[in-house]
Scaffold this motif. Structure first.
Motif, PDB file in Angstrom:
ATOM      1  N   UNK A 224     -10.012   9.847   4.392  1.00 41.40           N
ATOM      2  CA  UNK A 224      -9.836  11.078   5.147  1.00 41.40           C
ATOM      3  C   UNK A 224      -8.980  11.134   6.210  1.00 41.40           C
ATOM      4  N   UNK A 225      -7.957  11.967   6.193  1.00 35.06           N
ATOM      5  CA  UNK A 225      -6.921  11.858   7.262  1.00 35.06           C
ATOM      6  C   UNK A 225      -7.470  12.841   8.513  1.00 35.06           C
ATOM      7  N   UNK A 226      -8.351  13.523   8.302  1.00 37.74           N
ATOM      8  CA  UNK A 226      -8.937  14.260   9.481  1.00 37.74           C
ATOM      9  C   UNK A 226     -10.427  13.613   9.582  1.00 37.74           C
TER      10      UNK A 226
ATOM     11  N   UNK B 137       0.757  -1.203   0.079  1.00 39.15           N
ATOM     12  CA  UNK B 137       0.000  -0.118   0.052  1.00 39.15           C
ATOM     13  C   UNK B 137       0.999   1.237  -0.015  1.00 39.15           C
ATOM     14  N   UNK B 138       0.898   2.118  -0.926  1.00 38.31           N
ATOM     15  CA  UNK B 138       1.496   3.445  -0.995  1.00 38.31           C
ATOM     16  C   UNK B 138       0.885   4.551  -0.764  1.00 38.31           C
ATOM     17  N   UNK B 139       0.988   5.160   0.268  1.00 40.26           N
ATOM     18  CA  UNK B 139       0.461   6.529   0.498  1.00 40.26           C
ATOM     19  C   UNK B 139       1.176   7.604  -0.463  1.00 40.26           C
ATOM     20  N   UNK B 140       0.296   8.289  -1.087  1.00 38.98           N
ATOM     21  CA  UNK B 140       0.599   9.507  -2.122  1.00 38.98           C
ATOM     22  C   UNK B 140       0.250  10.919  -1.421  1.00 38.98           C
ATOM     23  N   UNK B 141       0.798  11.722  -1.990  1.00 40.86           N
ATOM     24  CA  UNK B 141       0.440  13.121  -1.442  1.00 40.86           C
ATOM     25  C   UNK B 141      -0.524  13.765  -2.677  1.00 40.86           C
ATOM     26  N   UNK B 142      -1.533  14.405  -2.295  1.00 42.60           N
ATOM     27  CA  UNK B 142      -2.532  14.913  -3.299  1.00 42.60           C
ATOM     28  C   UNK B 142      -1.952  15.625  -4.497  1.00 42.60           C
ATOM     29  N   UNK B 143      -0.748  15.988  -4.354  1.00 39.48           N
ATOM     30  CA  UNK B 143       0.357  16.854  -5.487  1.00 39.48           C
ATOM     31  C   UNK B 143       1.103  15.952  -6.298  1.00 39.48           C
TER      32      UNK B 143
ATOM     33  N   UNK C  75      -8.829  17.495  -3.618  1.00 43.11           N
ATOM     34  CA  UNK C  75      -7.747  17.230  -2.781  1.00 43.11           C
ATOM     35  C   UNK C  75      -7.768  18.024  -1.503  1.00 43.11           C
ATOM     36  N   UNK C  76      -9.188  18.723  -1.318  1.00 40.39           N
ATOM     37  CA  UNK C  76      -9.074  19.462   0.201  1.00 40.39           C
ATOM     38  C   UNK C  76      -9.202  18.707   1.222  1.00 40.39           C
ATOM     39  N   UNK C  77      -9.984  17.237   0.862  1.00 42.58           N
ATOM     40  CA  UNK C  77     -10.222  16.459   2.309  1.00 42.58           C
ATOM     41  C   UNK C  77      -9.588  15.163   2.294  1.00 42.58           C
ATOM     42  N   UNK C  78      -8.898  14.610   1.267  1.00 43.26           N
ATOM     43  CA  UNK C  78      -8.666  13.290   1.125  1.00 43.26           C
ATOM     44  C   UNK C  78      -6.910  13.193   0.881  1.00 43.26           C
ATOM     45  N   UNK C  79      -6.541  11.748   1.324  1.00 40.87           N
ATOM     46  CA  UNK C  79      -5.195  11.326   1.075  1.00 40.87           C
ATOM     47  C   UNK C  79      -5.299  10.354   0.118  1.00 40.87           C
TER      48      UNK C  79
END
Length: 264
Positions: A150-152, A5-11, A119-123
């Motif tokens: 959603x990290x928050x 599982x690879x965690x990405x940045x929204x950018x 990209x305002x609310x997700x990972x």
């Protein structure tokens, strides 16, 4: 955590400009192909029921108190030693996430990113997903599917609305997901208003918060770039809006109007 599982940045460049179809993993209201296709004018190239080890379904994605308190979310977990199989009924605690993978064109994939908040609310994540056979058994095939968490999150007990849970349940049936998983979804409580005070709280949030939130998300969809990413001021605005709304609920609202996320 689970390997693969690879965690990405929204950018991340991974999301910026896809040139080939990509698998998108849905586990919430997007399970419903009808809503997924009609609402966003998307036509999946292929669809598979899949399972991902190392993720689990949660309902800690905050929405709006008294109206849509929680939405489906997922989080990283240690996968269980005993994997899903038709002989092992789904109990919601096996360290696996079941969902539907849609194969999307590059344009449709970016439409999803924009429609999910730009990209305002997700990972974003890339996760190895194993398609299930018609009998619910895990196949040997593995596809790399993009999904969003959603990290928050909200802590403590909280439920999604009955409307939202019905979307999940009907979507699972529509996609012919395994019966034990459908039974698991049927067993999850939903948020229900049971008092006059909660009805007043719902009305207050409809009048005070919903108009601004609806306008905000329309602006997000319009300003999100071709990569599905909204400008940073939009991200800051979202944090301020939801932080203020839930902060006021915690400090005042739940004491005045009653529970807005956990009564059932």
């Amino acid at each position: 955590m689970a390997s693969g599982i690879q965690v990405l940045s929204p950018t991340s460049p991974e999301l910026a400009a896809p040139t080939e179809p990509r698998w998108y993993l849905a586990y919430g209201s997007n399970l419903s192909a009808t809503g997924f296709v009609v609402k966003r004018n998307i036509t999946p190239l292929d669809t598979k029921v899949v399972i991902v080890d190392g993720l689990t379904l949660t309902f800690d994605n905050p929405g709006v108190p008294y109206i849509e308190p929680r939405f489906a979310n997922c989080r990283l977990v240690e996968p269980a030693a005993e994997q899903w199989s038709p002989e092992n009924p789904w109990m919601g605690d096996r360290g696996s996430l079941m969902g539907v993978a849609y194969l999307l064109s590059p344009a449709d994939f970016l439409t999803i990113l924009r429609s999910e908040g730009g990209g305002t609310s997700y990972q974003p994540l890339i996760a190895p997903a194993a398609p299930l056979a018609a009998d619910g058994a895990r196949t040997q095939q593995v596809i790399n599917a993009y999904t969003l968490l959603t990290p928050t999150t909200r802590r403590g007990t909280g439920y999604a609305s009955l409307r939202y849970m019905n979307l999940l349940r009907n979507g699972a049936r529509e996609q012919h997901m395994p019966e034990p998983y459908i039974a698991y979804l049927d067993s999850i409580p939903s948020y229900r208003i049971t008092s006059f005070r909660q009805k007043i709280g719902r009305l207050v949030h409809i009048v005070v918060w919903m108009p601004g939130l609806l306008v905000f998300f329309r602006i997000v969809a319009r300003l999100s770039s071709k990569t599905g990413r909204a400008p940073k001021p939009i991200l800051w605005t979202r944090r301020a809006l939801f932080g203020t709304m839930w902060g006021l609920y915690d400090l005042l609202g739940k004491w005045v109007f009653g529970d807005g996320e956990a009564s059932s």
